[in-house]
Design a protein around this motif. Structure first.
Motif, PDB file in Angstrom:
ATOM      1  N   ILE A  52       0.818  -1.220   0.000  1.00 39.83           N
ATOM      2  CA  ILE A  52       0.000   0.000   0.000  1.00 39.83           C
ATOM      3  C   ILE A  52       0.843   1.258   0.000  1.00 39.83           C
ATOM      4  CG2 ILE A  52      -2.257  -0.658   0.915  1.00 39.83           C
ATOM      5  CD1 ILE A  52      -1.024  -0.429   3.705  1.00 39.83           C
ATOM      6  N   ASP A  53       2.097   1.125   0.408  1.00 41.57           N
ATOM      7  CA  ASP A  53       2.959   2.307   0.484  1.00 41.57           C
ATOM      8  C   ASP A  53       3.728   2.427  -0.831  1.00 41.57           C
ATOM      9  OD1 ASP A  53       4.785   4.251   1.006  1.00 41.57           O
ATOM     10  OD2 ASP A  53       5.333   3.519   2.996  1.00 41.57           O
ATOM     11  N   ASP A 101     -18.582   9.301  12.246  1.00 44.84           N
ATOM     12  CA  ASP A 101     -17.919  10.415  12.930  1.00 44.84           C
ATOM     13  C   ASP A 101     -16.797   9.932  13.867  1.00 44.84           C
ATOM     14  OD1 ASP A 101     -17.561  13.094  13.194  1.00 44.84           O
ATOM     15  OD2 ASP A 101     -18.956  13.315  14.879  1.00 44.84           O
ATOM     16  N   LEU A 102     -16.102   8.895  13.415  1.00 42.17           N
ATOM     17  CA  LEU A 102     -15.046   8.326  14.263  1.00 42.17           C
ATOM     18  C   LEU A 102     -13.646   8.667  13.774  1.00 42.17           C
ATOM     19  CD1 LEU A 102     -16.601   4.817  14.970  1.00 42.17           C
ATOM     20  CD2 LEU A 102     -16.460   6.801  16.500  1.00 42.17           C
ATOM     21  N   LEU A 103     -13.546   9.351  12.615  1.00 42.96           N
ATOM     22  CA  LEU A 103     -12.235   9.772  12.134  1.00 42.96           C
ATOM     23  C   LEU A 103     -12.166  11.285  12.193  1.00 42.96           C
ATOM     24  CD1 LEU A 103     -11.509   7.584   8.945  1.00 42.96           C
ATOM     25  CD2 LEU A 103     -11.293   7.003  11.359  1.00 42.96           C
ATOM     26  N   TYR A 104     -11.023  11.801  12.536  1.00 40.39           N
ATOM     27  CA  TYR A 104     -10.856  13.266  12.494  1.00 40.39           C
ATOM     28  C   TYR A 104      -9.574  13.592  11.732  1.00 40.39           C
ATOM     29  CZ  TYR A 104      -7.748  12.610  16.568  1.00 40.39           C
ATOM     30  OH  TYR A 104      -6.747  12.204  17.422  1.00 40.39           O
ATOM     31  N   PRO A 105      -9.598  14.736  11.018  1.00 49.08           N
ATOM     32  CA  PRO A 105      -8.398  15.108  10.265  1.00 49.08           C
ATOM     33  C   PRO A 105      -7.305  15.587  11.214  1.00 49.08           C
ATOM     34  CG  PRO A 105     -10.099  16.784  10.011  1.00 49.08           C
ATOM     35  CD  PRO A 105     -10.698  15.688  10.838  1.00 49.08           C
ATOM     36  N   HIS A 152      -3.519  16.500   5.220  1.00 50.02           N
ATOM     37  CA  HIS A 152      -3.873  15.955   6.537  1.00 50.02           C
ATOM     38  C   HIS A 152      -3.986  14.444   6.478  1.00 50.02           C
ATOM     39  CE1 HIS A 152      -7.564  16.579   4.225  1.00 50.02           C
ATOM     40  NE2 HIS A 152      -8.049  15.553   4.874  1.00 50.02           N
ATOM     41  N   SER A 153      -3.844  13.832   7.632  1.00 55.48           N
ATOM     42  CA  SER A 153      -4.141  12.403   7.744  1.00 55.48           C
ATOM     43  C   SER A 153      -5.485  12.282   8.467  1.00 55.48           C
ATOM     44  CB  SER A 153      -3.032  11.699   8.532  1.00 55.48           C
ATOM     45  OG  SER A 153      -2.884  12.318   9.790  1.00 55.48           O
ATOM     46  N   PRO A 192      -3.182   7.861   6.015  1.00 54.92           N
ATOM     47  CA  PRO A 192      -2.042   8.783   6.126  1.00 54.92           C
ATOM     48  C   PRO A 192      -2.121   9.906   5.095  1.00 54.92           C
ATOM     49  CG  PRO A 192      -1.328   6.475   5.895  1.00 54.92           C
ATOM     50  CD  PRO A 192      -2.783   6.525   5.561  1.00 54.92           C
ATOM     51  N   LYS A 193      -1.280  10.909   5.327  1.00 50.78           N
ATOM     52  CA  LYS A 193      -1.210  12.032   4.384  1.00 50.78           C
ATOM     53  C   LYS A 193      -0.729  11.578   3.012  1.00 50.78           C
ATOM     54  CE  LYS A 193      -0.065  15.778   7.378  1.00 50.78           C
ATOM     55  NZ  LYS A 193       0.934  16.513   8.093  1.00 50.78           N
ATOM     56  N   GLU A 194       0.304  10.748   3.023  1.00 47.66           N
ATOM     57  CA  GLU A 194       1.019  10.472   1.756  1.00 47.66           C
ATOM     58  C   GLU A 194       0.584   9.188   1.071  1.00 47.66           C
ATOM     59  OE1 GLU A 194       2.517  10.290   4.735  1.00 47.66           O
ATOM     60  OE2 GLU A 194       3.517  12.203   5.043  1.00 47.66           O
ATOM     61  N   THR A 195      -0.092   8.301   1.768  1.00 44.31           N
ATOM     62  CA  THR A 195      -0.460   7.014   1.147  1.00 44.31           C
ATOM     63  C   THR A 195      -1.960   6.785   1.328  1.00 44.31           C
ATOM     64  OG1 THR A 195       0.037   5.809   3.182  1.00 44.31           O
ATOM     65  CG2 THR A 195       1.832   5.986   1.584  1.00 44.31           C
ATOM     66  N   PRO A 196      -2.559   5.922   0.488  1.00 41.36           N
ATOM     67  CA  PRO A 196      -4.025   5.813   0.499  1.00 41.36           C
ATOM     68  C   PRO A 196      -4.613   5.206   1.767  1.00 41.36           C
ATOM     69  CG  PRO A 196      -3.044   4.413  -1.234  1.00 41.36           C
ATOM     70  CD  PRO A 196      -1.924   5.131  -0.574  1.00 41.36           C
TER      71      PRO A 196
END
Ligand code: GLU
Length: 294
Positions: A52-53, A101-105, A152-153, A192-196
């Motif tokens: 994935i990375d 609503d369980l993820l936040y940036p 953002h992640s 993550p910010k950089e990977t899906p």
């Protein structure tokens, strides 16, 4: 497989290496443990490449993994599975968690995180520093606005998630019944910010999708299981049985790692050594000089 072992469609095990480097003896041991666990019970042994990375995964490492496993005599069933071909399903899982609503940036940069650590605000958890929760406290409206333009992640609000699921457990065939403690790892990054997608989300979605009944992997991933168990409960996925095995360690007791100079399997393979003999030794508890089990 010996003919005395009855096939058992109810046992599905996987080896899931990340093609970020060459495999070393610790990977050979891990692959053997998963393979032998499946074969001893007549189950299937799947191979899933956790690529994935895209920044760190390399096709030449995938080729080396397949060559190493053949050299070790560890055959897998069916086609090789690639996580890079399944990005849609991880995005769908992340969307479900966002809808709950369980993820936040999280806008923290690496240096913000380093700073928090230097200030002693990120206690050491079983899997590294635990995030201080800075961005969890942002005003949701403002956070949404910033998310439209700033990198953002996405982090899992573990306390909120655990309040929904209530107490959870999982079974480890080696370590026994475990009361899940996801709070020890804190608000882990799932996107993550950089990977899906991050490891925790991809592995949980895939173990369910691949029908994995028994997750056989090293003790270094033992603590992570609490997060996987939480995600299973949130996403309505089944919980496999776990078996976290001991790790191969060097003379100082540190787990083998390529970064610490452990010889790669391909060096041994290309030098004409026998991979099957190596594993026969492992199965009898015989390890190269300076290497032992944790
Ligand atoms: N891809 C992970 C790794 O190489 C292992 C995943 C797992 O077994 O859960 O460390």
């Amino acid at each position: 497989m010996t003919s005395s072992v009855q096939l058992n469609p109810d046992i599905v095990v996987r080896f899931a290496p990340s093609p970020n480097g060459l495999l070393h003896l610790g990977h050979a041991y891990a692959a053997m443990m998963a393979h032998d666990f499946a074969r001893a019970r007549g189950g299937q042994f799947l191979l899933r490449i956790e690529d994935i990375d895209s920044g760190r995964s390399r096709p030449e490492f995938v080729t080396a993994i397949l060559d190493d496993l053949r050299w070790l005599g560890l055959g897998w069933d069916g086609n090789v599975i690639f996580q890079s071909q399944r990005l849609d399903s991880y995005a769908a899982a992340a969307d479900r968690l966002k809808a709950l609503d369980l993820l936040y940036p999280c806008f923290c940069s690496r240096s913000d995180i380093r700073h928090l650590q230097e200030e002693g605000l990120q206690p050491e958890g079983p899997d590294g520093p635990v995030y201080a929760g800075t961005c969890r406290h942002l005003d949701p409206q403002q956070a949404r606005k910033r998310a439209a333009t700033e990198p953002h992640s996405w982090r899992l609000d573990v306390a909120k998630a655990a309040a929904i699921t209530g107490p959870l457990q999982w079974t480890d065939e080696r370590h026994g019944l475990q009361a899940s403690r996801p709070e020890l790892l804190g608000d882990v990054i799932l996107v993550p910010k950089e990977t899906p997608v991050a490891y925790h989300l991809a592995v949980t979605v895939d173990d369910a999708r691949d029908g994995i009944t028994h997750v056989v992997r090293g003790d270094d991933l033992f603590a992570s299981t609490a997060i996987h168990r939480l995600l299973q409960a949130l996403l309505g996925l089944p919980t496999p049985i776990y078996f976290h095995h001991r790790l191969l360690c060097d003379e100082e007791g540190a787990k083998l790692a390529k970064s610490r100079g452990s010889a790669s399997l391909s060096v041994l393979r290309l030098a004409g050594k026998s991979g099957q003999d190596l594993l026969q030794d492992f199965r009898q508890g015989i390890f190269p000089v300076g290497i032992s089990l944790s």
